[in-house]
Design a protein around this motif. Structure first.
Motif, short mmCIF file in Angstrom:
data_model
loop_
_atom_site.label_atom_id
_atom_site.label_comp_id
_atom_site.label_asym_id
_atom_site.label_seq_id
_atom_site.Cartn_x
_atom_site.Cartn_y
_atom_site.Cartn_z
N LEU A 37 -46.16 -41.78 32.15
CA LEU A 37 -46.47 -40.76 31.13
C LEU A 37 -45.23 -40.36 30.34
N GLY A 38 -44.06 -40.56 30.94
CA GLY A 38 -42.83 -40.14 30.29
C GLY A 38 -42.56 -38.66 30.44
N THR A 39 -43.25 -38.00 31.38
CA THR A 39 -43.05 -36.56 31.57
C THR A 39 -43.42 -36.21 33.00
N PRO A 40 -42.73 -35.23 33.60
CA PRO A 40 -43.11 -34.84 34.97
C PRO A 40 -44.47 -34.15 35.01
N LEU A 41 -45.14 -34.24 36.16
CA LEU A 41 -46.39 -33.51 36.36
C LEU A 41 -46.04 -32.06 36.68
N PRO A 42 -46.61 -31.08 35.96
CA PRO A 42 -46.27 -29.68 36.25
C PRO A 42 -46.69 -29.30 37.66
N LEU A 43 -45.89 -28.48 38.33
CA LEU A 43 -46.13 -28.19 39.73
C LEU A 43 -46.65 -26.77 39.97
N ARG A 44 -46.68 -25.95 38.91
CA ARG A 44 -47.14 -24.57 39.11
C ARG A 44 -48.35 -24.30 38.25
N CYS A 45 -49.24 -23.44 38.73
CA CYS A 45 -50.41 -23.04 37.95
C CYS A 45 -49.95 -22.43 36.63
N GLY A 46 -50.55 -22.86 35.53
CA GLY A 46 -50.21 -22.31 34.22
C GLY A 46 -49.27 -23.19 33.45
N ASP A 47 -48.51 -24.05 34.13
CA ASP A 47 -47.51 -24.85 33.43
C ASP A 47 -48.14 -26.09 32.79
N THR A 48 -47.56 -26.53 31.68
CA THR A 48 -47.92 -27.81 31.09
C THR A 48 -46.64 -28.56 30.77
N THR A 49 -46.76 -29.86 30.65
CA THR A 49 -45.65 -30.67 30.17
C THR A 49 -46.19 -31.57 29.08
N ALA A 50 -45.31 -32.06 28.23
CA ALA A 50 -45.77 -32.90 27.12
C ALA A 50 -44.74 -33.97 26.84
N SER A 51 -45.23 -35.09 26.33
CA SER A 51 -44.35 -36.19 25.95
C SER A 51 -45.09 -37.06 24.95
N GLY A 52 -44.60 -37.16 23.74
CA GLY A 52 -45.24 -37.99 22.72
C GLY A 52 -46.70 -37.60 22.54
N PRO A 53 -47.63 -38.55 22.72
CA PRO A 53 -49.04 -38.23 22.49
C PRO A 53 -49.71 -37.54 23.68
N HIS A 54 -48.98 -37.35 24.79
CA HIS A 54 -49.61 -36.83 26.01
C HIS A 54 -49.24 -35.37 26.27
N ALA A 55 -50.19 -34.62 26.79
CA ALA A 55 -49.91 -33.30 27.35
C ALA A 55 -50.58 -33.26 28.72
N VAL A 56 -49.87 -32.73 29.71
CA VAL A 56 -50.38 -32.71 31.08
C VAL A 56 -50.55 -31.26 31.50
N MET A 57 -51.75 -30.91 31.98
CA MET A 57 -51.92 -29.56 32.50
C MET A 57 -52.31 -29.55 33.96
N ARG A 59 -46.35 -11.34 27.79
CA ARG A 59 -45.45 -11.26 28.94
C ARG A 59 -45.93 -12.13 30.08
N SER A 60 -47.24 -12.48 30.14
CA SER A 60 -47.69 -13.29 31.26
C SER A 60 -48.36 -14.60 30.84
N PHE A 61 -48.66 -14.78 29.54
CA PHE A 61 -49.29 -16.03 29.12
C PHE A 61 -48.80 -16.36 27.72
N GLY A 62 -48.11 -17.46 27.57
CA GLY A 62 -47.50 -17.78 26.28
C GLY A 62 -47.73 -19.21 25.87
N PRO A 63 -47.12 -19.61 24.77
CA PRO A 63 -47.28 -20.99 24.30
C PRO A 63 -46.84 -21.99 25.37
N GLY A 64 -47.59 -23.06 25.49
CA GLY A 64 -47.25 -24.08 26.48
C GLY A 64 -47.83 -23.80 27.85
N GLN A 65 -48.63 -22.73 27.98
CA GLN A 65 -49.26 -22.47 29.27
C GLN A 65 -50.75 -22.77 29.20
N ALA A 66 -51.31 -23.20 30.30
CA ALA A 66 -52.73 -23.52 30.36
C ALA A 66 -53.25 -23.13 31.73
N ALA A 67 -54.50 -22.65 31.79
CA ALA A 67 -55.07 -22.25 33.06
C ALA A 67 -56.58 -22.42 33.03
#
Lengths: 102, 210
Positions: free
Chosen positions: B64-84, B149-157
């Motif tokens: 994928l070219g990006t680590p898998l997020p390890l915490r609830c709410g986190d996302t990662t992205a790389s090129g055409p992919h976003a991982v939640m 303060r608790s949910f911002g851009p780049g977070q997903a749940a």
């Protein structure tokens, strides 16, 4: 509305969860030797304590994982949440009293 | 949206909210308390289950070219992919790439190890709620704390909006949210959001009594 602290997702509203009844009910060690009465006790008979009770909950609206919750059946206060591979935490009775909402 | 050209299944597919496209466009309002609703159909979605930290997980992260997020709410992205993050051993990969190709690549990365890689593109559709009033609209029916303060851009749940289970993903601080309901719940959720949006975008009108 209860707020239940999911071990993976953090505190969420009760509406996201399903309760799975009493936790720590051991599967019979020798199921082939049980008679109908003993099977009935295993399947249907549950404790009904006044005070701390261990329950299974599932976060169906979130991570979809089962976990255990210690809940006070009088005050409804959620005392602890822990994963199914963790031991039941010891809750000191006096702390329950002090923390119970009025 | 341009109509797909050519032949084959792609020309026959219909998005779950195609019948509401004009209604959603008409209900979208701009301005200081504006909010708009659009559908982004046919995004590739791949459900990945693998033990976090295992060798297979590392190979999938490499693919994928990006680590898998390890915490609830986190996302990662790389090129055409976003991982939640969907669960302690479950992730949803959103991608602009072709679903079959991506699934093949990730399945090859998983190899014979325990886990699964499944193309679930048809499972959900994507709604985008954007505009200054977007958070107010969601807060009418989402139990999650959406304050910055608790949910911002780049977070997903995973949560619920009204009675509908969705994956809620904030993509910009403007704010802009993407909601991923199951396809069969999309019609209900879109109508629920359209109803919740109705009071906004009328700040130009004179207040009563003035």
């Amino acid at each position: 509305m209860l707020q239940i602290p999911c071990p993976w997702c953090g505190p969420r509203d009760e509406t996201e969860f399903h309760c799975g009844g009493q936790a720590h009910v051991p599967y019979p060690a020798a199921p082939g030797e049980l008679n109908d009465h003993e099977w009935g006790e295993y399947v249907f008979y549950r404790d009904n304590p006044k005070g701390t009770r261990a329950e299974r909950w599932m976060h169906s609206g979130g991570c979809r994982r089962w976990f255990n919750v210690l809940r006070d059946t009088v005050s409804y206060q959620v005392l602890a949440a822990y994963r199914t591979d963790e031991p039941r935490p010891a809750i000191h009775p006096s702390r329950e009293e002090a923390g119970a909402p009025r | 949206m341009a109509e797909p050209t050519g032949t084959g299944p792609l020309t026959l597919r219909r998005s779950p909210l195609e019948h509401l496209k004009d209604t959603m466009r008409a209900a979208s309002v701009s301005g200081a308390s504006g909010v708009s609703l659009t559908e982004w159909p046919f995004l590739t979605m791949v459900d990945v289950r693998v033990a976090p930290g295992s060798a297979a997980a590392v190979r999938i992260e490499h693919a994928l070219g990006t680590p898998l997020p390890l915490r609830c709410g986190d996302t990662t992205a790389s090129g055409p992919h976003a991982v939640m993050w969907l669960g302690p051993d479950e992730w949803l990969v959103l991608s602009q790439e072709d679903g079959a190709e991506l699934t093949d690549r990730l399945r090859a990365a998983l190899g014979e190890d325990a886990g699964s890689v499944v193309d679930v593109s048809a499972n959900r559709t994507t709604l985008e709620l954007r505009g200054p009033a977007a958070r107010d609209v969601l807060e009418k029916g989402c139990p999650l704390d959406l304050h910055p303060r608790s949910f911002g851009p780049g977070q997903a749940a995973s949560t619920t909006v009204g009675p509908v289970p969705v994956v809620l993903w904030q993509v910009a601080g403007a704010p802009a949210y993407r909601l991923l309901p199951r396809a069969s719940f999309a019609d209900y959720l879109a109508r629920w959001l359209l109803d919740a949006m109705r009071e906004y975008g009328h700040e130009a009108e004179a207040p009563l009594g003035s």
